[in-house]
Structure formats: structure tokens, C-alpha cells
Design a protein around this motif. Sequence first.
Motif, PDB file in Angstrom:
ATOM      1  N   PHE A 161     -34.621  -4.335  49.216  1.00  0.00           N
ATOM      2  CA  PHE A 161     -34.112  -3.107  48.794  1.00  0.00           C
ATOM      3  C   PHE A 161     -34.870  -2.797  47.467  1.00  0.00           C
ATOM      4  N   SER A 195     -33.018   2.001  47.527  1.00  0.00           N
ATOM      5  CA  SER A 195     -33.215   2.333  49.116  1.00  0.00           C
ATOM      6  C   SER A 195     -33.490   1.166  49.951  1.00  0.00           C
ATOM      7  N   ARG A 196     -33.129   1.213  51.302  1.00  0.00           N
ATOM      8  CA  ARG A 196     -33.536   0.102  52.140  1.00  0.00           C
ATOM      9  C   ARG A 196     -34.987  -0.257  52.587  1.00  0.00           C
ATOM     10  N   ILE A 197     -35.479  -1.338  52.524  1.00  0.00           N
ATOM     11  CA  ILE A 197     -37.076  -1.570  52.984  1.00  0.00           C
ATOM     12  C   ILE A 197     -36.629  -2.171  54.428  1.00  0.00           C
ATOM     13  N   ASP A 198     -36.038  -3.033  54.541  1.00  0.00           N
ATOM     14  CA  ASP A 198     -35.680  -3.801  55.625  1.00  0.00           C
ATOM     15  C   ASP A 198     -34.429  -4.559  55.396  1.00  0.00           C
ATOM     16  N   ASP A 199     -33.900  -5.610  56.342  1.00  0.00           N
ATOM     17  CA  ASP A 199     -32.652  -6.201  56.236  1.00  0.00           C
ATOM     18  C   ASP A 199     -32.539  -6.918  54.927  1.00  0.00           C
ATOM     19  N   ASN A 219     -35.778   7.055  60.263  1.00  0.00           N
ATOM     20  CA  ASN A 219     -36.293   7.368  58.758  1.00  0.00           C
ATOM     21  C   ASN A 219     -35.159   6.994  57.849  1.00  0.00           C
ATOM     22  N   ASN A 220     -34.727   5.694  57.948  1.00  0.00           N
ATOM     23  CA  ASN A 220     -33.740   5.139  57.143  1.00  0.00           C
ATOM     24  C   ASN A 220     -32.412   5.753  57.101  1.00  0.00           C
ATOM     25  N   TRP A 244     -31.446   4.616  64.441  1.00  0.00           N
ATOM     26  CA  TRP A 244     -32.079   4.557  63.209  1.00  0.00           C
ATOM     27  C   TRP A 244     -33.205   5.277  63.105  1.00  0.00           C
TER      28      TRP A 244
END
Length: 445
Positions: free
Chosen positions: A242, A235-239, A189-190, A187
Motif C-alpha cells: 500500500f 492506496s492499495r497496490i496489491d495484497d 480499478n481498485n 474488482w
Amino acid sequence: MKRLILNFLLGTAALAALYSCKKDEKYVYQIGEPKIELKSDVSSAHFGDSLVFKLHASDQEIALSTVKVQLFFTDDKVSETIIRTKENGEYSGKIMIPFYKNIPNGKATLKFVLQNISQKTTEQAYEIELTRPDFPYLNLVTDSKSYKMEKVGPNEYAATESFPSSVKGYIHAPKVGTQGNEMNFGWVNNAVDIGSIAEIPFTNLTTGVYSIKFNTLTYAASPFINIYMNGTLFSRIDDDHFKGEMELKNGDKIDFDGIDGLESWWIDPDYFTQKSDGTINFNGINGKYRVTADFKMKYFVVEAMDGTNLATLKADGTGAIWIIGEGIGKPTIAVNQVGWNPGNALCLVPIGNKKYQITVKAGESIHKDNINFKFFHQKNWGGEFGATTISTESDLIFIGTGTNGRDSGNLGIVAGKSFIVGESYILTVDLSQGNSKAVLTVVKK
């Protein structure tokens, strides 16, 4: 005078001769006859290979310097190996064939450039056929276990197991062929990229049997939770978080897609109105907002924006007002009290006419009899409303002066008073008279 003219002419001639020598120096200096004789087959390779080459380098007139082996994808040099060639003889080495995504099988150019110590060079170029390695399988490597990913199509691999809803791991590809290399995909940069073992955060809506997939050509991987709000992909920030940023209009119907069990989420009554049929409408004024889906606490954080940044209070009273302090929090103070952490600041909903409000429920999102928070101009320390810039006639909440039990501008509950547990209250800050004459009203809903 004649002697001066003669000296000037002689000096000019000398300078001209010197310039002429320097101009031709590179041609005079490049001497010798470097020669390359390739001793190995370099007609084909796999992407990701360390291609072995052997050659004979010689120059019968002058000592050699280096041989450069260069790989070109069309006109772009993508790899290079340099070998010192101190004397005539045979040399061998390896050049890395990059494993880039979205590069199909095709032809590339391999160049051998031999240079002697006089900087004279000779060059040979060969066409090389490159193909993507056909991995027999891949491995999904997690902290606790490695899962075999079987080939299910061209460049496509999948592991089908009973997985939890969240799986973190990197993908390992075995060596293919005698010149191949093991490769890892992680993983970065996303997105999934080669050369990393950072864990890929695979996520599925539910626990159970499903497939984790990866394509070695496109680097496409799945599953990931794809959340949409009115067509905007988050977009995903963390688990657990979003975010999406979008323009919203007052009264807009809000459609969420990609969230399982939305009916169990807390819908912020400041920013949204949820009808009995499940329809959700937007309450704020027209503008740009950042909406963060918090899967851990199951609610949406909404924050006003100004361009690409979170909004701040402007001199004309437009923009945003934020709360930082104790005794308040969304969705509840039990799980998410703001506290004196600017990162947790709450954005009051802008309702127009330079007015901002927040709805709280006693015993849930606000303490019934103990609060200590204040209003700020930004989601950080800086501009704030103190005792001289905000006032209220509320019989429930007072504004601190620094001598009445609260610091200047901090809010407190009037002695002997309390909110009624279970009841909702609307706190409104009105800046229509100016930023230095803010008025706070507190109304039971």
C-alpha cells in the motif's frame, strides 16, 4: 455583353432554385403516417431488469424502418434497443434497465420512436417507476467455497464466518422477479463494480470471525485494510503493498494508523528515528515522498518525489540518487537483495547540501566482504556515476575502473578488508563540488 449578363442571371436563378429544393428536401421526403400502439405494461421495473415490451407498429402509406426504445434518467439516455420493422404488425423486445450505484428509487422516461423509410418519425413517452431489487441474499464466491451473505439492512448484506485475514472473491446477486437478471460484482480499478468477476481483495488485520459486507446501492464493501500516515490514506497496490504520497518535513513526528503489530516492523534508520518510547520522527529534508508499506517484509519503502514522479538527480545536484546492484538490500539482503533490477533500486535519503546517504548493517543489509553495486541518477538505467565522476578515500570500499575487478563506477570491497558483522556503516555521496565530482565517504556508525 448583354448575352453574357443574361446567361449569368439565368445561372444564378438555377442555382437558387436548386438550393431551395435541397433546403426543403427533408420536408418533402418525410411522408407517411407511422403509428405506435403499446401492448404491454411498462409502468414499473427494477434496476437491472430486462424490461419486456410489446407494441403494434404501422404505416398505411409507406414501409416502416425501425423502432427505437430508449430509456432516460432525467435527460441522459442510459439504454436503447433498436428493432427492424419491415412491415406493419406486432413487435416485442427487451430493454436493459441499468443497475448503477447511488441511483435511488425514482421515475424515469421510456420513449418509443417509430420511423418509416422516408425518415418520418412518431414518438411516445411513458413514465416508468424504477426501484432497486430487494435481493433475498447475495453470495460471496471464492475459489474454494461460496459464502451466503444475509440481508442485514436496506441494500446491506454480510457474511460472518471464521475467515483468514485475506479473502478473495466476487459477489453474485440472484435474479429478482420475472424480468430480473443475475448480477456479479468484482474488482475494477481498485474498486467494486458491476459486471466483473475479478476477485475483490478483502483484507482484515487478523484471522478469525469477522464480517464481509457489501452494499448494493453504494457498492461500498468491507473490510479492507485502511492505512494512514500522518492522516494520509494509503492506496492499495496489491495484497501486500500500500502506498501514500505526501509532503514531509525534517523532524516531523510520524503517526501510522491501521497497522497491527507495528512494533514488529523494521524501521529504516535512514528515513526514520525511532525513540525508546516508540515515537518515530522523519530524518529526510523537507519535500515530497512516496511511502510504501510492505506487509510481506514488514517495512516501509521511502522514495523521494518530484511532483507526481519519483525524483531524479538534477543538474544542480539536488533531487535523488539511487542504488542498483548486488550485495545490498533492505530490510535484509537475505529477503530483498536489490540485484540488477531497477524496480528494486534503493533511494538514498537526501540530507541537504547536495548530500545523500544510506545506512547499512554488515551481514544484514550489506554483505560483509562482497558487493557490486553503483549509484544512479534515477530509478532506472540511464545516468550513473562512473569511475570519472565519483571518487573515495575509503579504506574499505573501492570504485571500479573496469580494470580493477569492477566495472566503471561499481563498488567493491578492498582486498583483505571486510565490514564488521553486526556493525552499521553510513555511506554518503557528496555532490557539493558538482555532479561530475561526487565524493563517497564510508563511516562506521
